[in-house]
Write an enzyme that holds these catalytic residues in place. Sequence first.
Site, PDB file in Angstrom:
ATOM      1  N   HIS A 208      -3.680  -3.073  -2.808  1.00 52.24           N
ATOM      2  CA  HIS A 208      -2.714  -2.081  -3.299  1.00 52.24           C
ATOM      3  C   HIS A 208      -2.161  -1.257  -2.141  1.00 52.24           C
ATOM      4  O   HIS A 208      -2.727  -0.242  -1.752  1.00 52.24           O
ATOM      5  CB  HIS A 208      -3.382  -1.163  -4.321  1.00 52.24           C
ATOM      6  CG  HIS A 208      -2.401  -0.412  -5.167  1.00 52.24           C
ATOM      7  ND1 HIS A 208      -2.392  -0.464  -6.542  1.00 52.24           N
ATOM      8  CD2 HIS A 208      -1.370   0.400  -4.834  1.00 52.24           C
ATOM      9  CE1 HIS A 208      -1.413   0.276  -7.013  1.00 52.24           C
ATOM     10  NE2 HIS A 208      -0.775   0.818  -5.992  1.00 52.24           N
TER      11      HIS A 208
ATOM     12  N   ARG B 197       6.987  -0.500   1.902  1.00 54.65           N
ATOM     13  CA  ARG B 197       8.271   0.234   1.932  1.00 54.65           C
ATOM     14  C   ARG B 197       9.475  -0.599   2.363  1.00 54.65           C
ATOM     15  O   ARG B 197      10.574  -0.058   2.469  1.00 54.65           O
ATOM     16  CB  ARG B 197       8.183   1.472   2.843  1.00 54.65           C
ATOM     17  CG  ARG B 197       7.066   2.440   2.499  1.00 54.65           C
ATOM     18  CD  ARG B 197       7.222   3.020   1.110  1.00 54.65           C
ATOM     19  NE  ARG B 197       6.312   4.145   0.869  1.00 54.65           N
ATOM     20  CZ  ARG B 197       5.906   4.524  -0.330  1.00 54.65           C
ATOM     21  NH1 ARG B 197       6.329   3.887  -1.407  1.00 54.65           N
ATOM     22  NH2 ARG B 197       5.095   5.553  -0.469  1.00 54.65           N
TER      23      ARG B 197
ATOM     24  N   ASN C  58       7.796  -1.250  -5.611  1.00 53.58           N
ATOM     25  CA  ASN C  58       8.736  -0.119  -5.682  1.00 53.58           C
ATOM     26  C   ASN C  58       9.526   0.036  -4.389  1.00 53.58           C
ATOM     27  O   ASN C  58       9.540   1.081  -3.754  1.00 53.58           O
ATOM     28  CB  ASN C  58       8.007   1.181  -6.045  1.00 53.58           C
ATOM     29  CG  ASN C  58       6.941   1.561  -5.056  1.00 53.58           C
ATOM     30  OD1 ASN C  58       6.408   0.709  -4.346  1.00 53.58           O
ATOM     31  ND2 ASN C  58       6.614   2.840  -4.986  1.00 53.58           N
TER      32      ASN C  58
ATOM     33  N   ASP D 201       3.565  -0.377 -11.251  1.00 53.32           N
ATOM     34  CA  ASP D 201       2.845   0.675 -10.526  1.00 53.32           C
ATOM     35  C   ASP D 201       3.183   2.086 -11.016  1.00 53.32           C
ATOM     36  O   ASP D 201       2.907   2.407 -12.157  1.00 53.32           O
ATOM     37  CB  ASP D 201       3.048   0.532  -9.017  1.00 53.32           C
ATOM     38  CG  ASP D 201       2.011   1.344  -8.246  1.00 53.32           C
ATOM     39  OD1 ASP D 201       0.895   1.509  -8.768  1.00 53.32           O
ATOM     40  OD2 ASP D 201       2.307   1.818  -7.135  1.00 53.32           O
TER      41      ASP D 201
ATOM     42  N   HIS E  83      -1.037   0.787 -13.359  1.00 53.79           N
ATOM     43  CA  HIS E  83      -1.262   2.181 -12.944  1.00 53.79           C
ATOM     44  C   HIS E  83      -1.206   2.978 -14.243  1.00 53.79           C
ATOM     45  O   HIS E  83      -0.149   3.083 -14.859  1.00 53.79           O
ATOM     46  CB  HIS E  83      -0.159   2.600 -11.964  1.00 53.79           C
ATOM     47  CG  HIS E  83       0.038   4.086 -11.820  1.00 53.79           C
ATOM     48  ND1 HIS E  83      -0.127   4.745 -10.625  1.00 53.79           N
ATOM     49  CD2 HIS E  83       0.421   5.043 -12.702  1.00 53.79           C
ATOM     50  CE1 HIS E  83       0.132   6.035 -10.790  1.00 53.79           C
ATOM     51  NE2 HIS E  83       0.476   6.250 -12.041  1.00 53.79           N
TER      52      HIS E  83
ATOM     53  N   ASN F  82      -1.074  10.398  -6.679  1.00 52.18           N
ATOM     54  CA  ASN F  82      -1.100  10.061  -8.100  1.00 52.18           C
ATOM     55  C   ASN F  82      -1.820   8.738  -8.297  1.00 52.18           C
ATOM     56  O   ASN F  82      -1.377   7.734  -7.754  1.00 52.18           O
ATOM     57  CB  ASN F  82       0.340   9.966  -8.618  1.00 52.18           C
ATOM     58  CG  ASN F  82       0.390   9.879 -10.122  1.00 52.18           C
ATOM     59  OD1 ASN F  82      -0.622   9.974 -10.808  1.00 52.18           O
ATOM     60  ND2 ASN F  82       1.584   9.666 -10.656  1.00 52.18           N
TER      61      ASN F  82
ATOM     62  N   ASP G 114      -4.139   2.142  -1.877  1.00 52.94           N
ATOM     63  CA  ASP G 114      -2.881   2.741  -2.345  1.00 52.94           C
ATOM     64  C   ASP G 114      -2.147   3.397  -1.180  1.00 52.94           C
ATOM     65  O   ASP G 114      -1.546   4.475  -1.314  1.00 52.94           O
ATOM     66  CB  ASP G 114      -3.127   3.759  -3.474  1.00 52.94           C
ATOM     67  CG  ASP G 114      -1.841   4.095  -4.229  1.00 52.94           C
ATOM     68  OD1 ASP G 114      -0.808   3.470  -3.954  1.00 52.94           O
ATOM     69  OD2 ASP G 114      -1.886   4.991  -5.096  1.00 52.94           O
TER      70      ASP G 114
ATOM     71  N   PHE H  13       4.389  11.975  -4.131  1.00 56.63           N
ATOM     72  CA  PHE H  13       2.973  11.627  -4.243  1.00 56.63           C
ATOM     73  C   PHE H  13       2.637  10.550  -3.213  1.00 56.63           C
ATOM     74  O   PHE H  13       3.459   9.693  -2.910  1.00 56.63           O
ATOM     75  CB  PHE H  13       2.691  11.044  -5.635  1.00 56.63           C
ATOM     76  CG  PHE H  13       2.743  12.040  -6.760  1.00 56.63           C
ATOM     77  CD1 PHE H  13       1.672  12.883  -6.997  1.00 56.63           C
ATOM     78  CD2 PHE H  13       3.849  12.128  -7.592  1.00 56.63           C
ATOM     79  CE1 PHE H  13       1.706  13.788  -8.054  1.00 56.63           C
ATOM     80  CE2 PHE H  13       3.895  13.027  -8.647  1.00 56.63           C
ATOM     81  CZ  PHE H  13       2.820  13.859  -8.871  1.00 56.63           C
ATOM     82  N   GLY H  14       1.425  10.577  -2.696  1.00 58.45           N
ATOM     83  CA  GLY H  14       0.957   9.451  -1.894  1.00 58.45           C
ATOM     84  C   GLY H  14       0.430   9.844  -0.541  1.00 58.45           C
ATOM     85  O   GLY H  14       0.845  10.857   0.039  1.00 58.45           O
TER      86      GLY H  14
END
Lengths: 430, 307
Positions: free
Chosen positions: A58, A62, A92, A150, A177, A276, A303, A321-322
């Site tokens: 996971h 990008r 994503n 996700d 998710h 998240n 993640d 988030f992240g």
Amino acid sequence: MKLIIQNGRLLDPVAGRDQNADLYVNNGLICAPFQPDSTTSIIDAGGKLVAPGLVDMHVHLREPGFEYKETIVTGTAAAARGGFTGVACMPNTDPVTDNRVTVEYINKRAQEDGLVKVYPVGAITRGSRGQELAELADMREAGAAAFSDDGQPVTDAGLMRRAMLYCSMLGAAIISHCEDKSLAGGGVMHEGAYSTILGLKGIPASAEEAMVARDIILAGETGCPLHLAHISTTGSVSLVREAKKRGVRVTAEVTPHHFTLTDRAVGDFNTNAKVNPPLRGEADVQAVRQGLADGTIDAIATDHAPHSFDEKNVEFDLAPFGLVGLETAVGLVWTELVLTGILTPLQAVQKLSCNPARILGVAGGTLTEGASADITIIDPLLEETVNPADFAGKSRNTPFTGRRLKGLPVLTIVAGEIKYRRQESVVSSQ
Amino acid sequence: MFKHKDLLGIRDMSADEIGFLLDTAGPMKEIIKRPIKKVPTLRGRTVVTLFYENSTRTRGSFELAAKYLSADSINMSGSSSSVAKGESLYDTGRTLQSLGADVIVLRHPMPGAPRLLARSVQAAVINAGDGAHEHPSQALLDMFTVREKKGGLAGLQVVIVGDILHSRVARSNIWGFTKMGAKVRVCGPPTLIPAGLEQTGVRVVHQMDQALDGADVIIMLRIQKERQEQGLFPGLREYSRLYGLNRRRLELAAGDALVLHPGPMNRGVEIAADMADGSQTAIEEQVTNGVAVRMALLYLLIGGGAQ
């Protein structure tokens, strides 16, 4: 290229093997012992652990679309430095990985310039908008390893059920998710005393658990293999434990940040601790650790979610988030789980290699002869203080700055080729 | 006694610091009562009020506090400045600093925004309210008002009634009154009480009659109509029945109980119309005291003793 890794402690969870032995590599494959000649490289792994290449199921690379955060090149460099020989990247991107062309693009870029193996995850629905199914079979043919929307979880239960039914013929898992957005209610951190003190909107545990319960029920009904991404609460662990007992085809992962940190890490509005699902309470941390120990949780995944400095240097509510995780994962697993006795080294390697490989349906996770020579060498005594300036990845958004870690990856080999070597640590000779 | 670069929240302050600040506000109030309300204390210093939310009394009282102390003050608002063009808070702060701001007074809808600004500039930052996080100058003026009326804060029974979930005033007052030795109860429906609030040392009560029993100080919070649209309570009629302050309920409190409201009031909703102007309320005095407390704050952060 011929390679002999000598004197290491071999950990092969598939073979249930934990013993001191030499490992032989030829032509990118693990092979039977041979006599070294002048072309053979020798690596002395005395005092170190020799594991099958680690697989992070996971991550967010990008690319395409957000190359200012990370690219396939920098993301796989971060993976190699973190001891991972394979990563599954989430869809994503921009455009969303919801079609054959984007899956093929990622595979091509990874083959050309990637340092480690890349397994693209396709979107479940077109644009991850949760309205109509994406071309799952077409993406599967093009090499999508699994399917997930996700961070935009499929809200419509009927659509999720149809996705699982359809997916059950493709032999690929649905990765979920779990987040009921109506319960999450625009929250930005775990709901509890700390969100109250900081005045930030809380995300209750029920936001995750309600959807974990729903997806387990749907997986049981459809027979589709379901993998739950980064579960974080006591209730989620219980739901998975109970479902496994009933024989539902469900697996689960947890992140290093969720088994290490609590909501206290948000401190004074530290946006690098905004993630998240959110960092939860102390009881939740204990519950996921227990879930790892008793086998309820199958895999550890990072993640890895890179964001630029400017994106995080804003009001907490506005920050994305992240956090990045590839380059701190092994150190956290060793420091928090192995050195504390929660997992044996063999179990830790299992949750970092063969289990994620099995869930994704990809080769890997073993050191048996004939397997691809994807190998990670870990020095269990090596310590460092996390300094984001050392990261090979493009972004620095970690909540672990300054944290002391013990047990670090020192050599990463993909298909027989050395992709990362920690300078001071590994001695090798021709 | 007061060695902070910024004032971001009451949670960061010690009881001694709070006491010292309230002591300093006393003489400031005397200045306001003079016919010529101006002293040269902060001449040549610059105060910028940067407001991303509407405000009448907080903004006005910071501006007047600066003027009474002879500081230069300018106002920037979120809608009229470059913020509307998408400038980040970091960049806005750096710009104000380059313009020569010694103090930036920030009102912002998002919790933690003043912390971000304080990290970004050398200028002193005063939090004039950040989302549901803190509103420290309001709590200081509330404590100043209560101390003036009651002679002290320790041992008092303070009740805060209303929308605690969204209230920065409630949070700052909980920290402040608790640190000063008062006991704090909060009262409201469970949908307007944030999770884990008891861990801050308060008692949570849902029945107002029970909450008011023996109270020395009653702080009524404004209820916003939009919370009803969010489904947090069924309507203003029911809310007023359950949590409105009226004559009958006031009699449940201590005989000399003091009623405060940070304003702006919804007369007839959280407070009965005849109560708002009653003899036990100090709502208008709170406004005057707000100026005194903010003068003390500016003085302690950038005045003579601060450097």
